[in-house]
Design a protein around this motif. Sequence first.
Motif, PDB file in Angstrom:
ATOM      1  N   PHE A  80       0.840  -1.188   0.000  1.00 49.57           N
ATOM      2  CA  PHE A  80       0.000   0.000   0.000  1.00 49.57           C
ATOM      3  C   PHE A  80       0.876   1.240   0.000  1.00 49.57           C
ATOM      4  O   PHE A  80       1.985   1.221   0.523  1.00 49.57           O
ATOM      5  CB  PHE A  80      -0.897   0.034   1.248  1.00 49.57           C
ATOM      6  CG  PHE A  80      -1.875  -1.092   1.313  1.00 49.57           C
ATOM      7  CD1 PHE A  80      -3.016  -1.095   0.527  1.00 49.57           C
ATOM      8  CD2 PHE A  80      -1.660  -2.153   2.173  1.00 49.57           C
ATOM      9  CE1 PHE A  80      -3.917  -2.133   0.584  1.00 49.57           C
ATOM     10  CE2 PHE A  80      -2.562  -3.203   2.249  1.00 49.57           C
ATOM     11  CZ  PHE A  80      -3.695  -3.191   1.450  1.00 49.57           C
ATOM     12  N   HIS A 116       0.502   5.614   0.720  1.00 48.23           N
ATOM     13  CA  HIS A 116      -0.404   6.559   1.357  1.00 48.23           C
ATOM     14  C   HIS A 116       0.043   7.982   1.068  1.00 48.23           C
ATOM     15  O   HIS A 116       1.203   8.240   0.775  1.00 48.23           O
ATOM     16  CB  HIS A 116      -0.503   6.311   2.865  1.00 48.23           C
ATOM     17  CG  HIS A 116       0.784   6.513   3.588  1.00 48.23           C
ATOM     18  ND1 HIS A 116       1.755   5.543   3.671  1.00 48.23           N
ATOM     19  CD2 HIS A 116       1.276   7.572   4.267  1.00 48.23           C
ATOM     20  CE1 HIS A 116       2.778   5.987   4.361  1.00 48.23           C
ATOM     21  NE2 HIS A 116       2.521   7.228   4.739  1.00 48.23           N
ATOM     22  N   ASP A 126     -10.175  14.650  -4.171  1.00 47.53           N
ATOM     23  CA  ASP A 126     -10.382  13.270  -3.713  1.00 47.53           C
ATOM     24  C   ASP A 126     -11.740  13.058  -3.043  1.00 47.53           C
ATOM     25  O   ASP A 126     -12.111  11.918  -2.745  1.00 47.53           O
ATOM     26  CB  ASP A 126      -9.291  12.876  -2.704  1.00 47.53           C
ATOM     27  CG  ASP A 126      -7.896  12.922  -3.284  1.00 47.53           C
ATOM     28  OD1 ASP A 126      -7.704  12.402  -4.403  1.00 47.53           O
ATOM     29  OD2 ASP A 126      -6.991  13.472  -2.613  1.00 47.53           O
ATOM     30  N   LEU A 165      -5.127   9.023   2.728  1.00 46.85           N
ATOM     31  CA  LEU A 165      -5.667   8.034   1.797  1.00 46.85           C
ATOM     32  C   LEU A 165      -4.665   6.902   1.652  1.00 46.85           C
ATOM     33  O   LEU A 165      -3.463   7.148   1.567  1.00 46.85           O
ATOM     34  CB  LEU A 165      -5.905   8.647   0.419  1.00 46.85           C
ATOM     35  CG  LEU A 165      -6.834   9.844   0.338  1.00 46.85           C
ATOM     36  CD1 LEU A 165      -6.985  10.278  -1.113  1.00 46.85           C
ATOM     37  CD2 LEU A 165      -8.183   9.537   0.961  1.00 46.85           C
ATOM     38  N   HIS A 182      -3.783   3.680  -0.821  1.00 47.77           N
ATOM     39  CA  HIS A 182      -4.051   3.071  -2.125  1.00 47.77           C
ATOM     40  C   HIS A 182      -3.359   1.714  -2.225  1.00 47.77           C
ATOM     41  O   HIS A 182      -2.227   1.554  -1.750  1.00 47.77           O
ATOM     42  CB  HIS A 182      -3.542   3.971  -3.262  1.00 47.77           C
ATOM     43  CG  HIS A 182      -4.363   5.193  -3.446  1.00 47.77           C
ATOM     44  ND1 HIS A 182      -4.073   6.386  -2.822  1.00 47.77           N
ATOM     45  CD2 HIS A 182      -5.487   5.414  -4.179  1.00 47.77           C
ATOM     46  CE1 HIS A 182      -4.975   7.285  -3.170  1.00 47.77           C
ATOM     47  NE2 HIS A 182      -5.838   6.731  -3.981  1.00 47.77           N
ATOM     48  N   GLY A 228      -3.715   0.922  -7.558  1.00 46.25           N
ATOM     49  CA  GLY A 228      -4.252   2.269  -7.613  1.00 46.25           C
ATOM     50  C   GLY A 228      -5.595   2.465  -6.947  1.00 46.25           C
ATOM     51  O   GLY A 228      -6.047   3.592  -6.770  1.00 46.25           O
ATOM     52  N   ARG A 229      -6.274   1.361  -6.582  1.00 44.21           N
ATOM     53  CA  ARG A 229      -7.584   1.495  -5.948  1.00 44.21           C
ATOM     54  C   ARG A 229      -7.463   2.099  -4.549  1.00 44.21           C
ATOM     55  O   ARG A 229      -6.516   1.807  -3.824  1.00 44.21           O
ATOM     56  CB  ARG A 229      -8.296   0.146  -5.844  1.00 44.21           C
ATOM     57  CG  ARG A 229      -8.764  -0.381  -7.186  1.00 44.21           C
ATOM     58  CD  ARG A 229      -9.634  -1.600  -7.027  1.00 44.21           C
ATOM     59  NE  ARG A 229      -8.837  -2.702  -6.465  1.00 44.21           N
ATOM     60  CZ  ARG A 229      -9.354  -3.775  -5.890  1.00 44.21           C
ATOM     61  NH1 ARG A 229     -10.661  -3.902  -5.753  1.00 44.21           N
ATOM     62  NH2 ARG A 229      -8.569  -4.725  -5.436  1.00 44.21           N
ATOM     63  N   LEU A 230      -8.446   2.903  -4.191  1.00 42.43           N
ATOM     64  CA  LEU A 230      -8.506   3.460  -2.845  1.00 42.43           C
ATOM     65  C   LEU A 230      -8.921   2.349  -1.890  1.00 42.43           C
ATOM     66  O   LEU A 230     -10.024   1.816  -1.976  1.00 42.43           O
ATOM     67  CB  LEU A 230      -9.498   4.627  -2.795  1.00 42.43           C
ATOM     68  CG  LEU A 230      -9.628   5.360  -1.477  1.00 42.43           C
ATOM     69  CD1 LEU A 230      -8.281   5.941  -1.029  1.00 42.43           C
ATOM     70  CD2 LEU A 230     -10.674   6.469  -1.590  1.00 42.43           C
ATOM     71  N   CYS A 289      -9.102   5.044   4.258  1.00 42.07           N
ATOM     72  CA  CYS A 289      -8.844   6.439   4.586  1.00 42.07           C
ATOM     73  C   CYS A 289      -9.075   6.656   6.073  1.00 42.07           C
ATOM     74  O   CYS A 289      -9.707   5.850   6.742  1.00 42.07           O
ATOM     75  CB  CYS A 289      -9.740   7.358   3.762  1.00 42.07           C
ATOM     76  SG  CYS A 289     -11.506   6.947   3.805  1.00 42.07           S
TER      77      CYS A 289
END
Length: 177
Positions: free
Chosen positions: A3, A5, A12, A58, A60, A64-66, A69
């Motif tokens: 991941f 961040h 966003d 955030l 990711h 690339g997907r979120l 958060c």
Amino acid sequence: MDFTHRFAREPDIAAISALMARAIGALQGDFLTPSQVAASRAVMGLDTQLIADGTYLLVHANDGRLAGCGGWSRRATLYGGDHSTSLRDAALLDPRHDAARIRAMYTDPDFVRRGVGRLVLSVCEAAARDAGFARAEMMATLAGEPLYRACGYRPIERIETPGEVPVPMIRMGKALR
């Protein structure tokens, strides 16, 4: 899974809101009745003051997907989004006496139990500590309580939100030093 961040910016907001809606709908159902899940939306959601303050993170996934958060705050608001105005208090906290606030943590249902929440907590706790805070507090959902306990947070008080359908929540705290 790896991941990355970064702190959120105004563009966003739509993606954050979509993740929050999905997380509330999918992850609260094992802990709340359907009417409580619906009622929880009145007190959960994005407080854009966190983005303006530069304290909303955030996470990711490597595709690339979120994935998640969450943030921290030096303001008095303990929980609630832009729409829950009665819960908001923009007063600045004094790190010598007050606890930093851990706020608005959400994980996309596709990424639960993969370290997203722990990553958000560790980054937020370090930033709050660097800002001089010795403690952190949050208002946890029942779904979030197991993660927060595992990360050292302890219950301070249990509450039910006001309204026609009360939603149980837990104020939790942790020493940061």
